[in-house]
Motif scaffolding. Structure first.
Motif, PDB file in Angstrom:
ATOM      1  N   ARG A   1      25.867  43.489  40.206  1.00 10.97           N
ATOM      2  CA  ARG A   1      24.906  42.716  41.021  1.00 10.97           C
ATOM      3  C   ARG A   1      23.852  43.556  41.728  1.00 10.97           C
ATOM      4  NH1 ARG A   1      29.762  42.798  43.535  1.00 10.97           N
ATOM      5  NH2 ARG A   1      29.974  43.355  45.738  1.00 10.97           N
TER       6      ARG A   1
ATOM      7  N   SER B   1      28.827  38.479  46.939  1.00 12.76           N
ATOM      8  CA  SER B   1      30.062  38.851  46.252  1.00 12.76           C
ATOM      9  C   SER B   1      30.490  37.733  45.313  1.00 12.76           C
ATOM     10  CB  SER B   1      31.173  39.089  47.270  1.00 12.76           C
ATOM     11  OG  SER B   1      31.581  37.861  47.811  1.00 12.76           O
TER      12      SER B   1
ATOM     13  N   GLY C   1      37.246  56.896  43.353  1.00 10.78           N
ATOM     14  CA  GLY C   1      36.305  55.950  42.742  1.00 10.78           C
ATOM     15  C   GLY C   1      36.687  54.513  43.065  1.00 10.78           C
ATOM     16  N   GLY C   2      36.501  53.650  42.071  1.00  9.64           N
ATOM     17  CA  GLY C   2      36.803  52.224  42.271  1.00  9.64           C
ATOM     18  C   GLY C   2      35.899  51.586  43.293  1.00  9.64           C
TER      19      GLY C   2
ATOM     20  N   GLY D   1      33.274  49.818  42.964  1.00 10.37           N
ATOM     21  CA  GLY D   1      32.835  48.458  42.629  1.00 10.37           C
ATOM     22  C   GLY D   1      33.726  47.429  43.302  1.00 10.37           C
ATOM     23  N   GLN D   2      35.044  47.605  43.114  1.00 12.38           N
ATOM     24  CA  GLN D   2      35.989  46.648  43.691  1.00 12.38           C
ATOM     25  C   GLN D   2      35.962  46.688  45.219  1.00 12.38           C
ATOM     26  OE1 GLN D   2      40.137  46.601  43.195  1.00 12.38           O
ATOM     27  NE2 GLN D   2      40.102  45.050  41.585  1.00 12.38           N
TER      28      GLN D   2
ATOM     29  N   LYS E   1      33.465  47.564  47.154  1.00 10.84           N
ATOM     30  CA  LYS E   1      32.233  46.913  47.630  1.00 10.84           C
ATOM     31  C   LYS E   1      32.386  45.400  47.630  1.00 10.84           C
ATOM     32  CE  LYS E   1      28.297  49.871  46.438  1.00 10.84           C
ATOM     33  NZ  LYS E   1      27.234  50.064  45.449  1.00 10.84           N
ATOM     34  N   THR E   2      32.964  44.872  46.545  1.00 14.42           N
ATOM     35  CA  THR E   2      33.129  43.421  46.438  1.00 14.42           C
ATOM     36  C   THR E   2      34.012  42.899  47.566  1.00 14.42           C
ATOM     37  OG1 THR E   2      32.855  43.522  44.073  1.00 14.42           O
ATOM     38  CG2 THR E   2      33.974  41.574  44.927  1.00 14.42           C
ATOM     39  N   ARG E   3      35.133  43.590  47.759  1.00 18.17           N
ATOM     40  CA  ARG E   3      36.048  43.163  48.818  1.00 18.17           C
ATOM     41  C   ARG E   3      35.365  43.171  50.179  1.00 18.17           C
ATOM     42  NH1 ARG E   3      41.651  43.720  47.461  1.00 18.17           N
ATOM     43  NH2 ARG E   3      41.573  44.519  45.363  1.00 18.17           N
TER      44      ARG E   3
ATOM     45  N   GLN F   1      32.159  43.251  50.936  1.00 21.83           N
ATOM     46  CA  GLN F   1      31.065  42.279  51.039  1.00 21.83           C
ATOM     47  C   GLN F   1      31.620  40.863  51.229  1.00 21.83           C
ATOM     48  OE1 GLN F   1      28.347  42.334  47.722  1.00 21.83           O
ATOM     49  NE2 GLN F   1      26.911  40.929  48.694  1.00 21.83           N
ATOM     50  N   ALA F   2      32.632  40.514  50.426  1.00 20.21           N
ATOM     51  CA  ALA F   2      33.216  39.172  50.536  1.00 20.21           C
ATOM     52  C   ALA F   2      33.832  38.983  51.924  1.00 20.21           C
ATOM     53  CB  ALA F   2      34.273  38.967  49.468  1.00 20.21           C
ATOM     54  N   PHE F   3      34.459  40.039  52.425  1.00 23.12           N
ATOM     55  CA  PHE F   3      35.075  39.955  53.747  1.00 23.12           C
ATOM     56  C   PHE F   3      34.015  39.730  54.816  1.00 23.12           C
ATOM     57  CE2 PHE F   3      36.744  42.418  57.516  1.00 23.12           C
ATOM     58  CZ  PHE F   3      37.662  41.451  57.910  1.00 23.12           C
TER      59      PHE F   3
END
Lengths: 257, 462, 381
Positions: free
Chosen positions: A67, A78, C356-357, C359-360, C362-364, C366-368
């Motif tokens: 994204r 997200s 690393g990791g 991506g995951q 960031k998603t967590r 951001q969603a939080f």
């Protein structure tokens, strides 16, 4: 207003265009070598299907692992929020969304405005994701798409470790050595993946109005098992559940939630 | 908080009671089990997991009448201990929780009902693998990380399912590992009752033993305050004398297994002595168990020597066994004439406790405690682990070593090279499995059997 | 701020130029692990205490035969660095029984015969009591004797007292910097604070104090937060990656309070120099803001979290554990339950150090943040 949602996942890229509150086009493609290329390709396909040009898009929201840094994106959200909002927008009664994608699995609870109230997402481990289903399908020599229908023919329950995808693969190989029927292994794979998802989703308070999204929602074997284990019936969405991320992104872009 | 029920513990105690009834007349039991074993196996125990596991726990028809007699005493002690806790809980009498690393004999001397929280890593198994899974899932659903050792996660599951009697106090030690340390705190948090922690020690020197003993003394003071009663030191002395006898028999049986051939008591001796030590420390029935297997062992290495020579083809030293595959010993015996002669975790070498004074008794209990499996090897530097492995190999002359795991044991996983090099140096073939010893979801019985079978074949042992 | 840039450069290095020049001037350097090894004693013996770190790690592959993959990545990185010769500049290393992973590093280090020669295990009690304080004092004395014998030095009471004054000064300065984060307009980011911590634990104490004074001065009138930022409390153990903290803060938050080894835990509680310096040191190290390894202090740690939430006007909690860290796994459970009691938003992250990791993650995150903002908006409406 013309709004676009673009979901660049790990296995597929999806796009949806909404015009004045109605869906005008949608597309799902396999991902390309870069996130940008995937986004450009799927967006060019979805716009041309709608008879539009990129410049016609008033607002675009991206989601999914790719994204970021998409030049035509006005915002990014997200995938958790997007899946929640996408499903909610299509069916306002939805309060819980189980999304099983290529590399992650999540359970999302949304409030009365369709926004995230709570969520849980799997850790790095691939067990319980589309990726593990893909690997295991390959191990037993069938296509990913066949895994669901084949498993429905199973007549015998066989056990499979479900703690980790590596253990699962080892057990599958053991079953192949023991000449266990493919349909029974397929069923065991779907059961094991469903069990992982159930474990995860229990961390979020599941409400009755629940739907399933993401690529794995197309595996009838996993879906049936989930319904059986969770003792629920998934609500059917009027659109392809794999599109929910892009759908939610489009709703965010259109600010019509 | 939901109402507490003791369905699982009740069922386990009922199974033990049934087993005790059955084994009260060991010869009759022997013929009954022999007679019913084949059809039961054929019918897969009517698909009732608890029947299968109960049957396995009394030796699947492979135990002699004398061994069944020993089993009777073992079950009697377990019924007395856990049955007593349930009765106390129902009568609203105080119940104390303790971790397996705490010298529970003190609680017995206090006359207070006490339940070993670590016991719950063993009991659900009597009700079948599904019951173990239910415990794990209860913990996982409440957000307990599956990286915590599965042995310590099971009691959390039991507490979260409201299956444990509410305690008036919790006792624990800062040993042997991080999982124990963290789960003790979680149990403390969930139970919200006063707790006492015996500190860990790193060395085996006088100063360390002194510190450990002082903490045990402090624990007694803590209990006196909580229970509002004084410790009956005479009663403690009686219990410790009983424990000394129990330890004597077990030490002797242990040493008998150095003989070639061994008396072949691995299953009953190693599998049963551990729960007895944890739940029934100082109980007369536990001593009777020890005496019975001591007599069997003596008979076997003197009068039945010829028979034993024919039976024992492979001598195995094992480290831990998967809880959900209780009959691993019996399976190896039946399939390969392979007998477990030593267990790295359960081996008994507890020295005699000096009961002459209060201080000597507490010091003795501290040392006895530090001989417990896992504590013995893990409280200090890696040399404790290495010495233990080398000594056992030296003393018990195994033909092979089988290390089962446990996948979550950070001690072993932190020094795999040192352990592998040590085993290589001894020249004894070693099978290193990475099993989860408590969680049946991680490994299947078939996979474990295949690994062991391949190992025996590849090393020319069969 | 220049000084923060300078400290960030030091933070990202295994060895910095100040250490190198001190070493070339004959100064000895002693590595140590964890917040329970008393820096004062090392300093009083004439060494520069150097907190062991994973930064600039060559990866974990070198140590893979010594540690299984299910062992904490901090330990595997540090051990691989040792095998790689990255810690050859040290004159000794003091280990402690902080956790099982870390404790076993002492075993493997000895077994692999890695430099330096002086490798010492300091066993620290897991409970707070008079008896454990006495035990800890004995252990500190044994450590002091071992250093005296090995390096032919003498640790005097005077030297210990001087060290206590210096290290208390450092603690005081860090506390003042930390407390600046109470302000509505926050003058320092969590990532910057982490840089400071990494840098000052790899510098001689006098220089560290100079730098901290500069930082404190530089904070006057400085604002790095925006009105939209969520104010975060972060609980973690061996967090070292500045980029990781930046990732969180760049997602729309700012860390204003923490319970991190290289954070508040390092400087919480002063040494009270009233009696025997060893007793004073033992008391402080046993009773400071504790690590989950301490078994009878859990309720105080939870109370600390509640206090920080109030005092620092926190919007959300992020609790993170390194994969396979058992102690933090239990602590996460406690944090989640405590936060649940007051319906407070909490996110738990599970990751590898330098693993690393992103991506995951960031998603967590951001969603939080989206979730927290949504809840805030809903409650305002």
């Amino acid at each position: 207003m013309i709004a676009a949602g673009c979901d660049i996942g790990s296995l597929t890229a999806k796009a949806v265009i909404i015009r004045d509150g109605s869906i005008v086009s949608k597309k799902i493609i396999r991902v390309k070598e870069t996130a940008l290329k995937s986004a450009e390709t799927v967006m060019s396909m979805v716009t041309s299907e709608a008879g539009l040009k990129m410049e016609d898009i008033d607002s675009c929201c991206t989601t999914g692992y790719g994204r970021y840094d998409i030049p035509f994106s006005d915002m990014n959200k997200s995938q958790i929020s997007c899946h929640g909002l996408g499903a909610f927008w299509l069916d306002r009664s939805i309060r819980t969304i189980i999304d099983i994608g290529g590399q992650d699995c999540k359970a999302v609870a949304v409030g009365e405005n369709g926004m995230v109230k709570d969520f849980i997402m799997n850790e790095k481990c691939a067990a319980g994701t589309g990726r593990s289903l893909e690997i295991l399908a390959k191990t037993i020599g069938i296509e990913l798409e066949e895994l669901g229908p084949v498993s429905l023919k199973s007549k015998k329950e066989v056990e499979l470790a479900n703690k980790c995808s590596i253990f699962m693969e080892l057990d599958v190989i053991q079953h192949l050595y023991n000449k266990t029927k493919i349909r029974d292994i397929a069923n065991a794979i779907n059961t094991a993946v469903a069990r992982r998802v159930v474990q995860l989703s229990k961390a979020v308070r599941l409400e009755n109005d629940i739907c399933i999204t993401g690529g794995v929602s197309k595996n009838i074997g996993v879906v049936n098992k989930l319904e059986e284990m969770l003792k629920i019936k998934f609500k059917q969405l009027p659109e392809d559940p794999q599109l929910m991320g892009a759908m939610g992104a489009a709703v965010f872009a259109a600010k019509i939630n | 908080m939901e109402a507490v029920s003791y369905d699982y513990l009740d069922n386990v105690v009922n199974i033990w009671r049934f087993g005790r009834k059955l084994t009260k007349h060991p010869y009759l039991a022997y013929f009954n089990i022999k007679y019913f074993a084949p059809p039961m196996i054929k019918l897969n125990f009517f698909n009732r997991a608890e029947l299968k596991f109960a049957f396995e726990s009394i030796g699947q028809g492979q135990l002699s009448p004398q061994e069944l007699k020993a089993m009777y005493y073992c079950l009697d002690a377990l019924v007395e201990s856990v049955g007593g806790v349930l009765a106390a809980a129902r009568n609203n009498e105080p119940v104390v929780w303790f971790d397996y690393t705490v010298p529970s004999i003190i609680l017995n001397a206090f006359g207070v009902a006490s339940i070993c929280t670590s016991m719950v890593s063993k009991t659900p198994n009597y009700l079948g693998a599904d019951c173990l899974i239910e415990h794990f899932e209860a913990a996982e659903n409440a957000g307990v990380s599956s990286e915590i050792c599965s042995m310590t996660r099971l009691p959390l599951g039991a507490v979260l399912m409201n299956q444990m009697p509410k305690p008036v106090a919790l006792l624990t030690t800062a040993q042997p590992c991080d999982s124990g340390r963290t789960v003790s705190q979680m149990l403390d948090y969930l139970a919200d009752a006063p707790s006492f922690v015996i500190d860990s020690i790193y060395d085996k020197d006088e100063e360390s033993i002194g510190h450990y003993s002082a903490d045990i003394m402090a624990m007694i003071e803590f209990l006196e305050k909580i229970l509002d009663r004084k410790l009956d030191w005479d009663k403690l002395k009686t219990h410790v004398e009983e424990l000394n006898l129990f330890n004597y028999y077990l030490r002797e049986v242990s040493q008998m297994h150095r003989a070639i051939p061994s008396p072949g008591l691995g299953f009953i001796f190693l599998e049963s002595s551990w729960p007895l030590r944890l739940f029934a420390s100082g109980y007369p029935s536990a001593t009777k168990f020890g005496k019975t297997i001591y007599d069997i062992g003596k008979q076997r290495i003197t009068k039945d020597l010829h028979k034993r020579k024919k039976e024992e083809k492979i001598r195995v030293m094992i480290s831990g066994a998967p809880m959900y595959f209780m009959d691993i010993y019996l399976w190896m015996q039946k399939e390969f004439h392979a007998y477990v002669v030593a267990d790295y975790l359960v081996q008994t070498a507890n020295p005699e406790i000096d009961t002459s004074t209060r201080e000597s008794m507490i010091r003795g209990l501290a040392i006895d405690n530090l001989h417990l499996g896992m504590l013995r090897q893990s409280h200090g530097p890696v040399e404790f682990i290495i010495e233990d492995i080398e000594n056992l190999i030296d003393e018990y002359s195994p033909d092979c070593l089988i290390f089962c795991g446990n996948i979550h044991c950070k001690h072993k996983k932190s020094v795999p090279k040192i352990i592998n090099d040590t085993c290589k140096k001894t020249g004894v073939p070693t099978l290193n499995m990475s099993l989860d010893l408590f969680d049946p979801r991680a490994n299947s019985e078939d996979t474990i059997k295949k690994q062991i079978k391949d190992f025996f074949i590849n090393n020319g042992l069969v | 701020m220049e000084i923060l840039k300078e400290l960030e450069t030091i933070a990202k290095q295994n060895v910095n130029t100040t250490l190198e020049s001190a070493r070339s001037n004959g100064k000895k350097i002693m590595g140590y692990f964890c917040s329970y090894v008393p820096e004062e004693v090392i300093h009083a013996a004439g060494f520069i205490p150097y907190r062991m770190r994973a930064v600039e790690s060559p990866g974990t592959s070198l140590g893979d035969t010594y540690f299984a993959p299910s062992i904490c990545s901090f330990v595997r990185h540090c051990f691989s660095k040792a095998l790689n010769g990255d810690f050859d500049f040290l004159d000794g290393v003091i280990f402690m029984n902080g956790c099982d992973h870390n404790r076993r590093m002492h075993d493997n280090w000895r077994y692999a015969k890695i430099k330096p020669e002086f490798l010492y295990m300091l066993p620290v009690p897991h409970v707070v009591s008079d008896a454990s304080t006495q035990k800890y004092m004995n252990e500190i004395k044994k450590l002091a004797r071992a250093m005296e014998t090995e390096f032919d030095v003498t640790i005097t009471a005077r030297a210990l007292e001087d060290a206590i004054i210096l290290y208390n000064k450092k603690r005081d300065l860090l506390t003042r910097i930390y407390e600046n984060r109470k302000k509505k307009e926050v003058p320092i980011k969590g990532s910057e604070f982490l840089s400071i911590m990494l840098a000052i634990t790899a510098l001689p104490i006098d220089i560290a104090i100079e730098k901290l004074e500069l930082v404190l001065k530089g904070l006057e009138g400085r604002v790095v937060s925006s009105d939209d930022d969520l104010r975060l409390f972060m609980a973690a153990v061996c967090t070292e990656e500045i980029e990781h903290m930046e990732l969180i803060e760049n997602s729309g938050g700012i860390v204003v309070a923490d319970k991190i080894c290289l954070g508040r835990s390092h400087f919480h509680t002063l040494v009270e120099l009233k009696d025997d310096p060893i007793r004073a040191i033992a008391k402080r190290y046993l009773t400071h803001l504790s690590c989950p390894r301490m078994m009878d202090d859990m309720r105080r740690r939870m109370a600390y979290m509640h206090d920080e939430i109030k005092e620092y006007n926190v919007d959300a909690i992020i609790v993170e554990k390194l994969e396979f860290c058992t102690l933090m796994a239990g602590e996460t459970f406690l944090y989640k339950n405590e936060a649940g009691k007051i319906d407070f938003p909490i996110l738990s992250l599970d990751r590898e150090l330098f693993g690393g990791g992103t991506g995951q993650i960031k998603t967590r995150v951001q969603a939080f943040f989206e979730q927290v903002r949504n809840i805030k908006e809903m409650s305002q409406n």
